[in-house]
Scaffold this motif. Sequence first.
Motif, PDB file in Angstrom:
ATOM      1  N   ALA A  22      -2.794   4.129   7.579  1.00  0.00           N
ATOM      2  CA  ALA A  22      -3.322   4.497   6.264  1.00  0.00           C
ATOM      3  C   ALA A  22      -2.354   4.027   5.188  1.00  0.00           C
ATOM      4  O   ALA A  22      -1.973   4.769   4.296  1.00  0.00           O
ATOM      5  CB  ALA A  22      -3.578   5.997   6.183  1.00  0.00           C
ATOM      6  N   CYS A  26      -2.578   1.885   2.721  1.00  0.00           N
ATOM      7  CA  CYS A  26      -3.063   1.662   1.366  1.00  0.00           C
ATOM      8  C   CYS A  26      -2.379   0.417   0.794  1.00  0.00           C
ATOM      9  O   CYS A  26      -2.450  -0.652   1.374  1.00  0.00           O
ATOM     10  CB  CYS A  26      -2.817   2.902   0.504  1.00  0.00           C
ATOM     11  SG  CYS A  26      -3.663   2.869  -1.082  1.00  0.00           S
ATOM     12  N   ASP A  84      -5.442   0.041   7.232  1.00  0.00           N
ATOM     13  CA  ASP A  84      -6.150   0.947   6.335  1.00  0.00           C
ATOM     14  C   ASP A  84      -7.602   0.499   6.289  1.00  0.00           C
ATOM     15  O   ASP A  84      -7.925  -0.634   6.673  1.00  0.00           O
ATOM     16  CB  ASP A  84      -5.539   0.940   4.933  1.00  0.00           C
ATOM     17  CG  ASP A  84      -5.780   2.257   4.193  1.00  0.00           C
ATOM     18  OD1 ASP A  84      -6.897   2.810   4.326  1.00  0.00           O
ATOM     19  OD2 ASP A  84      -4.873   2.742   3.496  1.00  0.00           O
ATOM     20  N   ALA A 144      -0.181  10.570   3.760  1.00  0.00           N
ATOM     21  CA  ALA A 144      -1.510  10.039   4.101  1.00  0.00           C
ATOM     22  C   ALA A 144      -2.323  10.982   4.984  1.00  0.00           C
ATOM     23  O   ALA A 144      -3.554  11.038   4.849  1.00  0.00           O
ATOM     24  CB  ALA A 144      -1.360   8.688   4.794  1.00  0.00           C
TER      25      ALA A 144
END
Length: 299
Positions: free
Chosen positions: A123, A125, A146, A182
Amino acid sequence: MILTNTIRKHGVIGTAKKASALALKKSGWYHFKFRRVDKYQNPTGEELILIEQELTKLGIPIKDYVVKAETFHQFKQDFLFPEDYHGGIKSGVWDEKLLEHFIAFERLGLKNYRPQDIYIDMAACGSPWAKILKEKQNLASSYAIDVSIAVQYAHLSYYKKENAISTSFSASSVKGASLQCAYEMFTGNDDIDLLKEAARILSPGGKMIIVPLYMHTHYCSYSTPEYWGKGFSDQEAKEYVRLDCFGVPSSRKYDAFKLKERVLEVIQNLGMSYQLYALRNKDNLGSNIYCHFILEIIK
């Protein structure tokens, strides 16, 4: 230049949504619309002590964690993050965000990884972390995954558009993984499904670090205005609104009982173990450090 950098980071549609949300925030409309809705507040220092006491009552051990300030300072010098990362040095969260990566780096022992050892920033990002590791640490098998990849990293093959609860990595192939700020964003049962995926992909002795592990005195979540009340939060969690940001469907905060039920017992039932840490020297590590709980999962 600022607009160009924003478009490069978020894309045209993402930039438009950001601008729209900012305009509504400045207009005061959100504050009027949600004036009777409870606003989210982080747990106080006293409440963190109460949470630790509740964890202890449930038989969940907590280890003290102390970061050596000089080692963290050296990390910041050695691993140069982009100047605009999370708004830059003057953003108020710079030290916190780099600390989260440092803790993952230290707890996973990434400095001792061989080039072929697989590490995943889950995750991720818009994080540059996997790129920094590959370039600085010669960690050839570092990946970032992600459900969407930031524009500036889309050309890199090791930034993979994948859902962390169902990855393309082979069983028992991953030595380490981490989630920095996250895990709380995993809605529905995705928090549980991530643990199942960790049990599948981690190699024996492999670890996953969750930092921070967000907790509160009661099971709750917050959503930003465009998502509040639309069913993204767990029905058992009290849903608050947060008006100072946007783009968050739900950010989950466990209480001691829900952490045990939804996370720790699941870890054990999957044949893994865990260690819960509490950071004890926030004041020595920079400004606005809020990381408190850290969860280490070991296969």
